[in-house]
Design a protein around this motif. Structure first.
Motif, PDB file in Angstrom:
ATOM      1  N   ARG A   1       0.833  -1.207   0.000  1.00  0.00           N
ATOM      2  CA  ARG A   1       0.000   0.000   0.000  1.00  0.00           C
ATOM      3  C   ARG A   1       0.872   1.263   0.000  1.00  0.00           C
ATOM      4  NH1 ARG A   1      -2.870  -2.616   4.323  1.00  0.00           N
ATOM      5  NH2 ARG A   1      -4.522  -3.864   3.393  1.00  0.00           N
ATOM      6  N   HIS A   2       1.940   1.245   0.806  1.00  0.00           N
ATOM      7  CA  HIS A   2       2.842   2.402   0.842  1.00  0.00           C
ATOM      8  C   HIS A   2       3.508   2.592  -0.519  1.00  0.00           C
ATOM      9  CE1 HIS A   2       2.292   3.275   5.026  1.00  0.00           C
ATOM     10  NE2 HIS A   2       2.684   2.073   5.398  1.00  0.00           N
ATOM     11  N   GLU A   3       3.936   1.487  -1.126  1.00  0.00           N
ATOM     12  CA  GLU A   3       4.584   1.574  -2.442  1.00  0.00           C
ATOM     13  C   GLU A   3       3.604   2.099  -3.478  1.00  0.00           C
ATOM     14  OE1 GLU A   3       7.454   1.627  -5.208  1.00  0.00           O
ATOM     15  OE2 GLU A   3       7.726   1.227  -3.075  1.00  0.00           O
ATOM     16  N   ALA A   4       2.354   1.630  -3.411  1.00  0.00           N
ATOM     17  CA  ALA A   4       1.335   2.122  -4.348  1.00  0.00           C
ATOM     18  C   ALA A   4       1.091   3.614  -4.135  1.00  0.00           C
ATOM     19  CB  ALA A   4       0.041   1.337  -4.177  1.00  0.00           C
ATOM     20  N   ALA A   5       1.068   4.047  -2.887  1.00  0.00           N
ATOM     21  CA  ALA A   5       0.877   5.471  -2.601  1.00  0.00           C
ATOM     22  C   ALA A   5       2.051   6.288  -3.134  1.00  0.00           C
ATOM     23  CB  ALA A   5       0.708   5.695  -1.098  1.00  0.00           C
ATOM     24  N   ARG A   6       3.267   5.764  -2.945  1.00  0.00           N
ATOM     25  CA  ARG A   6       4.438   6.472  -3.479  1.00  0.00           C
ATOM     26  C   ARG A   6       4.374   6.527  -5.004  1.00  0.00           C
ATOM     27  NH1 ARG A   6       7.107   3.771   0.925  1.00  0.00           N
ATOM     28  NH2 ARG A   6       7.549   1.988  -0.415  1.00  0.00           N
ATOM     29  N   THR A   7       3.966   5.424  -5.633  1.00  0.00           N
ATOM     30  CA  THR A   7       3.863   5.388  -7.090  1.00  0.00           C
ATOM     31  C   THR A   7       2.811   6.381  -7.575  1.00  0.00           C
ATOM     32  OG1 THR A   7       4.509   3.068  -7.103  1.00  0.00           O
ATOM     33  CG2 THR A   7       3.410   3.894  -9.068  1.00  0.00           C
ATOM     34  N   ARG A   8       1.667   6.413  -6.892  1.00  0.00           N
ATOM     35  CA  ARG A   8       0.634   7.386  -7.260  1.00  0.00           C
ATOM     36  C   ARG A   8       1.155   8.810  -7.111  1.00  0.00           C
ATOM     37  NH1 ARG A   8      -2.813   3.903  -4.434  1.00  0.00           N
ATOM     38  NH2 ARG A   8      -2.709   5.226  -2.604  1.00  0.00           N
ATOM     39  N   GLN A   9       1.877   9.075  -6.034  1.00  0.00           N
ATOM     40  CA  GLN A   9       2.414  10.418  -5.798  1.00  0.00           C
ATOM     41  C   GLN A   9       3.414  10.783  -6.899  1.00  0.00           C
ATOM     42  OE1 GLN A   9       1.396  12.617  -3.651  1.00  0.00           O
ATOM     43  NE2 GLN A   9       2.879  14.138  -4.267  1.00  0.00           N
TER      44      GLN A   9
ATOM     45  N   ALA B   1       3.531   9.541  -9.941  1.00  0.00           N
ATOM     46  CA  ALA B   1       2.780   9.722 -11.185  1.00  0.00           C
ATOM     47  C   ALA B   1       2.076  11.080 -11.184  1.00  0.00           C
ATOM     48  CB  ALA B   1       1.770   8.590 -11.359  1.00  0.00           C
ATOM     49  N   HIS B   2       1.539  11.458 -10.040  1.00  0.00           N
ATOM     50  CA  HIS B   2       0.878  12.767  -9.938  1.00  0.00           C
ATOM     51  C   HIS B   2       1.879  13.889 -10.188  1.00  0.00           C
ATOM     52  CE1 HIS B   2      -1.996  15.752  -8.620  1.00  0.00           C
ATOM     53  NE2 HIS B   2      -1.114  16.222  -7.780  1.00  0.00           N
ATOM     54  N   GLU B   3       3.046  13.780  -9.559  1.00  0.00           N
ATOM     55  CA  GLU B   3       4.067  14.814  -9.735  1.00  0.00           C
ATOM     56  C   GLU B   3       4.546  14.859 -11.182  1.00  0.00           C
ATOM     57  OE1 GLU B   3       6.954  13.759  -6.826  1.00  0.00           O
ATOM     58  OE2 GLU B   3       5.755  14.524  -5.151  1.00  0.00           O
ATOM     59  N   GLU B   4       4.761  13.669 -11.792  1.00  0.00           N
ATOM     60  CA  GLU B   4       5.186  13.637 -13.188  1.00  0.00           C
ATOM     61  C   GLU B   4       4.105  14.223 -14.085  1.00  0.00           C
ATOM     62  OE1 GLU B   4       6.178   9.602 -14.069  1.00  0.00           O
ATOM     63  OE2 GLU B   4       7.948   9.613 -12.779  1.00  0.00           O
ATOM     64  N   GLY B   5       2.846  13.928 -13.768  1.00  0.00           N
ATOM     65  CA  GLY B   5       1.744  14.497 -14.543  1.00  0.00           C
ATOM     66  C   GLY B   5       1.724  16.013 -14.445  1.00  0.00           C
ATOM     67  N   LEU B   6       1.952  16.522 -13.228  1.00  0.00           N
ATOM     68  CA  LEU B   6       1.998  17.976 -13.060  1.00  0.00           C
ATOM     69  C   LEU B   6       3.158  18.577 -13.847  1.00  0.00           C
ATOM     70  CD1 LEU B   6       1.152  18.401  -9.278  1.00  0.00           C
ATOM     71  CD2 LEU B   6      -0.323  18.845 -11.237  1.00  0.00           C
ATOM     72  N   GLU B   7       4.302  17.880 -13.833  1.00  0.00           N
ATOM     73  CA  GLU B   7       5.454  18.365 -14.596  1.00  0.00           C
ATOM     74  C   GLU B   7       5.152  18.363 -16.093  1.00  0.00           C
ATOM     75  OE1 GLU B   7       8.803  15.982 -13.535  1.00  0.00           O
ATOM     76  OE2 GLU B   7       8.864  16.719 -11.476  1.00  0.00           O
ATOM     77  N   LEU B   8       4.510  17.282 -16.570  1.00  0.00           N
ATOM     78  CA  LEU B   8       4.165  17.212 -17.991  1.00  0.00           C
ATOM     79  C   LEU B   8       3.168  18.311 -18.362  1.00  0.00           C
ATOM     80  CD1 LEU B   8       3.850  13.360 -18.512  1.00  0.00           C
ATOM     81  CD2 LEU B   8       5.638  14.871 -19.382  1.00  0.00           C
ATOM     82  N   ILE B   9       2.205  18.548 -17.495  1.00  0.00           N
ATOM     83  CA  ILE B   9       1.232  19.606 -17.758  1.00  0.00           C
ATOM     84  C   ILE B   9       1.926  20.963 -17.793  1.00  0.00           C
ATOM     85  CG2 ILE B   9      -0.711  20.864 -16.743  1.00  0.00           C
ATOM     86  CD1 ILE B   9      -1.783  18.133 -15.786  1.00  0.00           C
ATOM     87  N   ALA B  10       2.831  21.194 -16.845  1.00  0.00           N
ATOM     88  CA  ALA B  10       3.560  22.467 -16.815  1.00  0.00           C
ATOM     89  C   ALA B  10       4.429  22.611 -18.067  1.00  0.00           C
ATOM     90  CB  ALA B  10       4.415  22.560 -15.550  1.00  0.00           C
ATOM     91  N   ALA B  11       5.090  21.514 -18.475  1.00  0.00           N
ATOM     92  CA  ALA B  11       5.929  21.568 -19.674  1.00  0.00           C
ATOM     93  C   ALA B  11       5.068  21.822 -20.908  1.00  0.00           C
ATOM     94  CB  ALA B  11       6.715  20.274 -19.828  1.00  0.00           C
ATOM     95  N   ALA B  12       3.919  21.146 -21.004  1.00  0.00           N
ATOM     96  CA  ALA B  12       3.030  21.349 -22.147  1.00  0.00           C
ATOM     97  C   ALA B  12       2.497  22.777 -22.147  1.00  0.00           C
ATOM     98  CB  ALA B  12       1.883  20.344 -22.113  1.00  0.00           C
ATOM     99  N   ARG B  13       2.161  23.296 -20.970  1.00  0.00           N
ATOM    100  CA  ARG B  13       1.669  24.668 -20.878  1.00  0.00           C
ATOM    101  C   ARG B  13       2.752  25.646 -21.328  1.00  0.00           C
ATOM    102  NH1 ARG B  13      -0.544  25.127 -15.666  1.00  0.00           N
ATOM    103  NH2 ARG B  13      -2.512  24.503 -16.595  1.00  0.00           N
ATOM    104  N   ALA B  14       3.998  25.424 -20.876  1.00  0.00           N
ATOM    105  CA  ALA B  14       5.093  26.311 -21.270  1.00  0.00           C
ATOM    106  C   ALA B  14       5.331  26.219 -22.784  1.00  0.00           C
ATOM    107  CB  ALA B  14       6.370  25.954 -20.506  1.00  0.00           C
ATOM    108  N   GLU B  15       5.286  24.999 -23.319  1.00  0.00           N
ATOM    109  CA  GLU B  15       5.462  24.821 -24.765  1.00  0.00           C
ATOM    110  C   GLU B  15       4.335  25.516 -25.520  1.00  0.00           C
ATOM    111  OE1 GLU B  15       6.938  23.820 -28.388  1.00  0.00           O
ATOM    112  OE2 GLU B  15       7.937  23.634 -26.450  1.00  0.00           O
ATOM    113  N   GLY B  16       3.128  25.395 -25.008  1.00  0.00           N
ATOM    114  CA  GLY B  16       1.984  26.069 -25.633  1.00  0.00           C
ATOM    115  C   GLY B  16       2.143  27.581 -25.598  1.00  0.00           C
ATOM    116  N   GLN B  17       2.646  28.100 -24.470  1.00  0.00           N
ATOM    117  CA  GLN B  17       2.861  29.549 -24.356  1.00  0.00           C
ATOM    118  C   GLN B  17       3.934  29.997 -25.360  1.00  0.00           C
ATOM    119  OE1 GLN B  17       1.227  31.808 -22.655  1.00  0.00           O
ATOM    120  NE2 GLN B  17      -0.128  30.350 -21.642  1.00  0.00           N
ATOM    121  N   ARG B  18       5.006  29.192 -25.472  1.00  0.00           N
ATOM    122  CA  ARG B  18       6.058  29.545 -26.433  1.00  0.00           C
ATOM    123  C   ARG B  18       5.509  29.501 -27.861  1.00  0.00           C
ATOM    124  NH1 ARG B  18       9.177  26.386 -22.919  1.00  0.00           N
ATOM    125  NH2 ARG B  18       8.942  24.558 -24.254  1.00  0.00           N
ATOM    126  N   GLU B  19       4.745  28.467 -28.172  1.00  0.00           N
ATOM    127  CA  GLU B  19       4.163  28.343 -29.514  1.00  0.00           C
ATOM    128  C   GLU B  19       3.205  29.509 -29.786  1.00  0.00           C
ATOM    129  OE1 GLU B  19       3.543  26.728 -33.258  1.00  0.00           O
ATOM    130  OE2 GLU B  19       5.078  26.263 -31.773  1.00  0.00           O
TER     131      GLU B  19
END
Length: 169
Positions: A82-90, A92-110
């Protein structure tokens, strides 16, 4: 002498000496047989029964203790999972936020790039349109003046060369 053991008459409860002797001898024979054959077997059966009951109880206690140990290990493994699953979810959430931020920055540049290109194209088109309009402004002015005056007017060319122009030219 009185055959009965007691001096008064109480019926069949007052045995004779012969009956008492037969009873004692019979009792002794039955006691010896019971003590020699039946009681050891009964004691052995009771002993085996107790061993079976308490042996099974001891085995059951041992199995219960082992089951408790296995349950505790399983719960520890599940808790770790359960702890490992929680860490994995966390993660994935952080990576998702990073991807969203990167996509947003790329969109702003475009967006900025498209806006800059659009501004350059608009400025170029405006410059071209302004140059075309400036070239024709003399003719439009002449045509407007002819309408106001009501007669054809002739003016010299803007560069001073060539024949005079009219609105019809």
């Amino acid at each position: 002498m009185n055959e009965n053991l007691l001096p008064f008459d109480i019926g069949p409860l007052n045995p004779s000496g012969y009956q008492i002797l037969v009873c004692f001898v019979s009792f002794g024979i039955v006691y010896v047989l019971l003590a020699w054959r039946v009681l050891p077997r009964a004691a052995d059966i009771v002993k085996r029964r107790e061993e079976a009951i308490y042996g099974v109880a001891a085995d059951a206690e041992q199995v219960r203790a082992e089951a408790e140990t296995v349950r505790a290990e399983r719960e520890a493994i599940l808790a770790e999972a359960r702890h490992e699953a929680a860490r994995t979810r966390q993660r994935a959430h952080e990576e998702g936020l990073e991807l969203i931020a990167a996509a947003r920055a790329e969109g702003q540049r475009e967006r900025a790039r498209v806006l800059a290109e659009g501004a350059v194209e608009i400025e170029a088109a405006r410059t071209v349109a302004e140059a075309e309009l400036r070239a024709d402004v003399d003719l439009w002015g002449l045509a407007m003046a002819e309408r106001v005056v009501g007669e054809p007017l002739a003016i010299g060319s803007a560069d001073g060369e060539g024949p005079p122009r009219t609105a019809a030219n």
